[in-house]
Design a protein around this motif. Structure first.
Motif, mmCIF file in Angstrom:
data_model
loop_
_atom_site.group_PDB
_atom_site.id
_atom_site.type_symbol
_atom_site.label_atom_id
_atom_site.label_comp_id
_atom_site.label_asym_id
_atom_site.label_seq_id
_atom_site.Cartn_x
_atom_site.Cartn_y
_atom_site.Cartn_z
ATOM 1 N N VAL A 1 28.863 54.621 57.607
ATOM 2 C CA VAL A 1 27.550 54.038 57.323
ATOM 3 C C VAL A 1 27.648 53.063 56.156
ATOM 4 O O VAL A 1 27.060 51.979 56.173
ATOM 5 N N PHE A 2 28.401 53.419 55.128
ATOM 6 C CA PHE A 2 28.538 52.569 53.949
ATOM 7 C C PHE A 2 30.025 52.270 53.766
ATOM 8 O O PHE A 2 30.816 53.167 53.473
ATOM 9 N N SER A 3 30.422 51.041 53.976
ATOM 10 C CA SER A 3 31.827 50.641 53.850
ATOM 11 C C SER A 3 31.890 49.193 53.403
ATOM 12 O O SER A 3 30.953 48.412 53.618
ATOM 13 N N THR A 4 33.008 48.841 52.757
ATOM 14 C CA THR A 4 33.224 47.489 52.246
ATOM 15 C C THR A 4 34.628 47.047 52.603
ATOM 16 O O THR A 4 35.595 47.792 52.381
ATOM 17 N N GLU A 5 34.746 45.865 53.151
ATOM 18 C CA GLU A 5 36.058 45.315 53.470
ATOM 19 C C GLU A 5 36.723 44.780 52.205
ATOM 20 O O GLU A 5 36.064 44.262 51.307
ATOM 21 N N LEU A 6 38.032 44.902 52.166
ATOM 22 C CA LEU A 6 38.815 44.419 51.034
ATOM 23 C C LEU A 6 39.504 43.121 51.425
ATOM 24 O O LEU A 6 40.336 43.094 52.339
ATOM 25 N N ARG A 7 39.143 42.053 50.713
ATOM 26 C CA ARG A 7 39.775 40.751 50.896
ATOM 27 C C ARG A 7 40.011 40.132 49.524
ATOM 28 O O ARG A 7 39.195 40.300 48.612
ATOM 29 N N SER A 8 41.092 39.425 49.417
ATOM 30 C CA SER A 8 41.393 38.756 48.153
ATOM 31 C C SER A 8 40.616 37.445 48.065
ATOM 32 O O SER A 8 40.434 36.744 49.073
ATOM 33 N N GLU A 9 40.165 37.126 46.849
ATOM 34 C CA GLU A 9 39.441 35.867 46.640
ATOM 35 C C GLU A 9 40.369 34.703 46.423
ATOM 36 O O GLU A 9 39.937 33.545 46.471
ATOM 37 N N ILE A 10 41.646 34.976 46.157
ATOM 38 C CA ILE A 10 42.611 33.909 45.905
ATOM 39 C C ILE A 10 43.834 34.135 46.786
ATOM 40 O O ILE A 10 44.070 35.232 47.301
ATOM 41 N N ASN A 11 44.614 33.070 46.945
ATOM 42 C CA ASN A 11 45.886 33.186 47.650
ATOM 43 C C ASN A 11 46.930 33.779 46.712
ATOM 44 O O ASN A 11 46.883 33.567 45.481
ATOM 45 N N GLY A 12 47.877 34.510 47.272
ATOM 46 C CA GLY A 12 48.898 35.083 46.421
ATOM 47 C C GLY A 12 49.899 35.913 47.205
ATOM 48 O O GLY A 12 49.808 36.055 48.429
ATOM 49 N N ARG A 13 50.824 36.475 46.466
ATOM 50 C CA ARG A 13 51.882 37.310 47.033
ATOM 51 C C ARG A 13 51.767 38.707 46.448
ATOM 52 O O ARG A 13 51.641 38.875 45.226
ATOM 53 N N ILE A 14 51.815 39.722 47.325
ATOM 54 C CA ILE A 14 51.684 41.103 46.878
ATOM 55 C C ILE A 14 52.973 41.527 46.164
ATOM 56 O O ILE A 14 54.067 41.398 46.723
ATOM 57 N N VAL A 15 52.810 42.024 44.928
ATOM 58 C CA VAL A 15 53.969 42.489 44.171
ATOM 59 C C VAL A 15 53.955 43.996 43.974
ATOM 60 O O VAL A 15 55.010 44.595 43.711
ATOM 61 N N LYS A 16 52.789 44.642 44.121
ATOM 62 C CA LYS A 16 52.723 46.077 43.890
ATOM 63 C C LYS A 16 51.550 46.657 44.661
ATOM 64 O O LYS A 16 50.430 46.161 44.572
ATOM 65 N N ILE A 17 51.818 47.723 45.438
ATOM 66 C CA ILE A 17 50.770 48.466 46.138
ATOM 67 C C ILE A 17 50.612 49.799 45.422
ATOM 68 O O ILE A 17 51.548 50.603 45.362
ATOM 69 N N LEU A 18 49.431 50.048 44.870
ATOM 70 C CA LEU A 18 49.200 51.193 43.995
ATOM 71 C C LEU A 18 48.479 52.339 44.673
ATOM 72 O O LEU A 18 48.261 53.378 44.036
ATOM 73 N N LYS B 1 41.427 38.430 39.196
ATOM 74 C CA LYS B 1 41.301 38.637 40.636
ATOM 75 C C LYS B 1 42.634 38.932 41.304
ATOM 76 O O LYS B 1 42.661 39.253 42.503
ATOM 77 N N THR B 2 43.723 38.828 40.575
ATOM 78 C CA THR B 2 45.015 39.203 41.160
ATOM 79 C C THR B 2 45.156 40.712 41.292
ATOM 80 O O THR B 2 46.082 41.179 41.966
ATOM 81 N N VAL B 3 44.276 41.463 40.683
ATOM 82 C CA VAL B 3 44.265 42.915 40.816
ATOM 83 C C VAL B 3 43.104 43.291 41.731
ATOM 84 O O VAL B 3 41.943 43.053 41.396
ATOM 85 N N ILE B 4 43.403 43.855 42.886
ATOM 86 C CA ILE B 4 42.382 44.267 43.854
ATOM 87 C C ILE B 4 41.945 45.680 43.493
ATOM 88 O O ILE B 4 42.769 46.599 43.455
ATOM 89 N N ARG B 5 40.638 45.846 43.249
ATOM 90 C CA ARG B 5 40.093 47.133 42.827
ATOM 91 C C ARG B 5 39.102 47.654 43.869
ATOM 92 O O ARG B 5 38.569 46.887 44.678
ATOM 93 N N ALA B 6 38.862 48.963 43.829
ATOM 94 C CA ALA B 6 37.912 49.594 44.742
ATOM 95 C C ALA B 6 36.488 49.200 44.345
ATOM 96 O O ALA B 6 36.117 49.357 43.175
ATOM 97 N N PRO B 7 35.677 48.700 45.264
ATOM 98 C CA PRO B 7 34.311 48.298 44.907
ATOM 99 C C PRO B 7 33.373 49.484 44.667
ATOM 100 O O PRO B 7 32.372 49.347 43.979
ATOM 101 N N HIS B 8 33.684 50.662 45.255
ATOM 102 C CA HIS B 8 32.847 51.842 45.081
ATOM 103 C C HIS B 8 33.667 53.072 45.462
ATOM 104 O O HIS B 8 34.821 52.959 45.903
#
Length: 477
Positions: A134-151, A244-251
């Motif tokens: 019912v309540f969900s948010t898609e994760l998209r990056s606002e800038i172009n870049g290369r992933i260096v770490k998946i946390l 914005k290079t760090v993708i964080r959980a919105p909720h």
């Protein structure tokens, strides 16, 4: 020419043509077999027959051997009788099929009948959809870049502002260092321009400098301050990109991460295709099914209607749901180019085994009757004027009988009036009624409504009316 004693003499004439080979008995060789009934062909046939054979003339065979070679008369008689019987039975069946047409008589047809019985009928709208939170948010990056770490990992519970992954920051850090040096240089130029302007201001008061030199110093000082402000704005923009290079959980929720790898290059959300979808943060404590309803049936569904949901992976589990949203505008279906309306059904008691993306079937119950007189759907027919009728059985014949119908499901249709329990009706149109219009009575005409005079005739119910009086199902004409 005289032949030597014991040499082989080939048979001639009728004796040679009717010679029959039989296994030879006794010694092999090129001498003659004793007796007048056979001769030995071993010398000439040694290359063809590895063993010697004795050829016996048919006229010299004993009577018992000749009788065994003749066909038995009893077997011949039996085979002949079987063939004649099969041909006669086939001819009889063919005559039964073509004789009515040859002599102008109607073919006798056995019409299947059924009895009026009581049944529980539920009129439903069945649609398919997929489970989603019912309540969900898609994760998209606002800038172009290369992933260096998946946390974080897929399925992990996350809190608001928790780090999920990081992008490469080296390029942005270099730009920030460069812009900081530009800011310092711009500030120094502004300080020098300010001192020059103050000195010329004192000289202008004493009348030593011209007005043009004084105005030039003032403009130079303003431009230096403006350059410093522009450099600071660029630095603020780069610092925002760095954050914005760090993708964080919105909720708070459960992380539904896509198949990502470190070193993968992603595009920002400002791209033409909407950017790379990294995942989704969803609250799995509340699930819903989003399905598409066609424009004919959507008018019969209302908010807060109860629906039943069956997930394909758990066919034995039936979950109750409530309609929470009906779209106000239609969408065009990509499969058959029809207009559909998205409808959201929230599950009241979601199961822990349910996951977003599972296929589900939603059943909306519009009306339900129990122990009502009913007949199969193929037993009710319709005229061009929408009058419903059946063929009721009276003795060995059928008669047309007009009926009033109610709701229907996939098997039975409700009979409101015109029949009683136990009556037998035909499940197909009898031959004597082919090409005819048995029911001449039509539905009463509806008078047009007037803006000035209120009509007392309610007219036929619309197709999208109240759920308690759904539109009549289509029947055969």
């Amino acid at each position: 020419m005289r032949r030597a004693r014991g040499s082989w003499v080939p048979p001639r004439g009728r004796r040679a043509r009717n010679a029959v080979p039989v296994p030879a008995t006794g010694r092999a060789g090129n001498r003659r077999v004793t007796g007048d009934r056979g001769f030995l062909l071993a010398p000439a046939c040694s290359r063809v027959f590895p063993k010697p054979f004795r050829f016996v003339h048919p006229f010299s065979m004993p009577p018992s051997a000749l009788a065994a070679r003749r066909p038995k008369p009893l077997l011949r008689t039996v085979v002949t009788l079987v063939l004649l019987g099969g041909l006669g039975w086939g001819g009889y069946k063919l005559w039964v099929q073509i004789s009515p047409g040859l002599f102008g008589t109607k073919r006798v047809e056995k019409v299947a009948v059924t009895k009026v019985r009581t049944a529980t009928i539920a009129e439903e709208i069945v649609a398919v959809g997929r489970l989603r939170a019912v309540f969900s948010t898609e994760l998209r990056s606002e800038i172009n870049g290369r992933i260096v770490k998946i946390l974080a990992v897929d399925g992990q519970r996350v809190k608001r502002s928790d780090e999920i992954l990081r992008l490469d920051q080296q390029d942005l850090l270099t730009q920030i260092t460069e812009i900081e040096r530009s800011i310092e240089a711009a500030k120094l130029r502004a300080q020098r321009a300010r001192r020059d302007h103050e000195r010329l201001l004192e000289l202008q008061k004493r009348g030593v400098v011209t007005l043009k030199d004084f105005e030039d110093s003032r403009i130079t000082y303003s431009l230096a301050e403006n350059d410093a402000a522009i450099a600071e704005a660029r630095a603020a923009n780069l610092r925002d990109k760095l954050a914005k290079t760090v993708i964080r959980a919105p909720h708070d929720g459960t992380l539904l991460l896509r198949d990502l790898t470190e070193g993968q290059v992603i595009t920002g959300a400002a791209a033409q295709n909407g950017g790379t979808l990294l995942g989704e943060v969803a609250d799995l404590s509340q699930l819903m099914v989003r399905t598409n309803i066609n424009e004919i049936d959507v008018a019969r569904i209302k908010l807060a209607d109860v629906a039943r949901v069956r997930v394909d992976s758990m066919r034995s589990v039936l979950i109750a749901g409530v309609v929470k949203r009906i779209a106000t505008s239609a969408l065009e279906s990509s499969s058959d180019r029809t207009r559909v309306f998205p409808v959201d059904v929230i599950l009241e008691e979601p199961d822990e085994r349910l996951r977003p993306g599972m296929s589900a079937t939603v059943m909306f119950t519009l009306a339900r009757v129990e122990d009502a007189p009913a007949v199969p759907l193929n037993a009710v027919f319709s005229t061009a004027e929408s009058a419903r009728y059946v063929f009721i059985k009276k003795g060995e014949t059928f008669a047309v009988h007009e009926v009033e119908i109610g709701i229907a499901d996939t098997r039975y249709i409700q009979i409101v009036s015109g029949l009683k329990i136990g009556d037998e009706v035909a499940r197909s149109r009898p031959l004597e009624f082919e090409g005819e219009l048995p029911v001449a009575a039509a539905l009463p005409a509806v008078k047009p409504r007037s803006n000035k005079t209120k009509s007392t005739d309610p007219g036929p119910a619309p197709a999208g009316g109240d759920n308690s009086k759904p539109a009549a199902p289509p029947v055969r004409s």
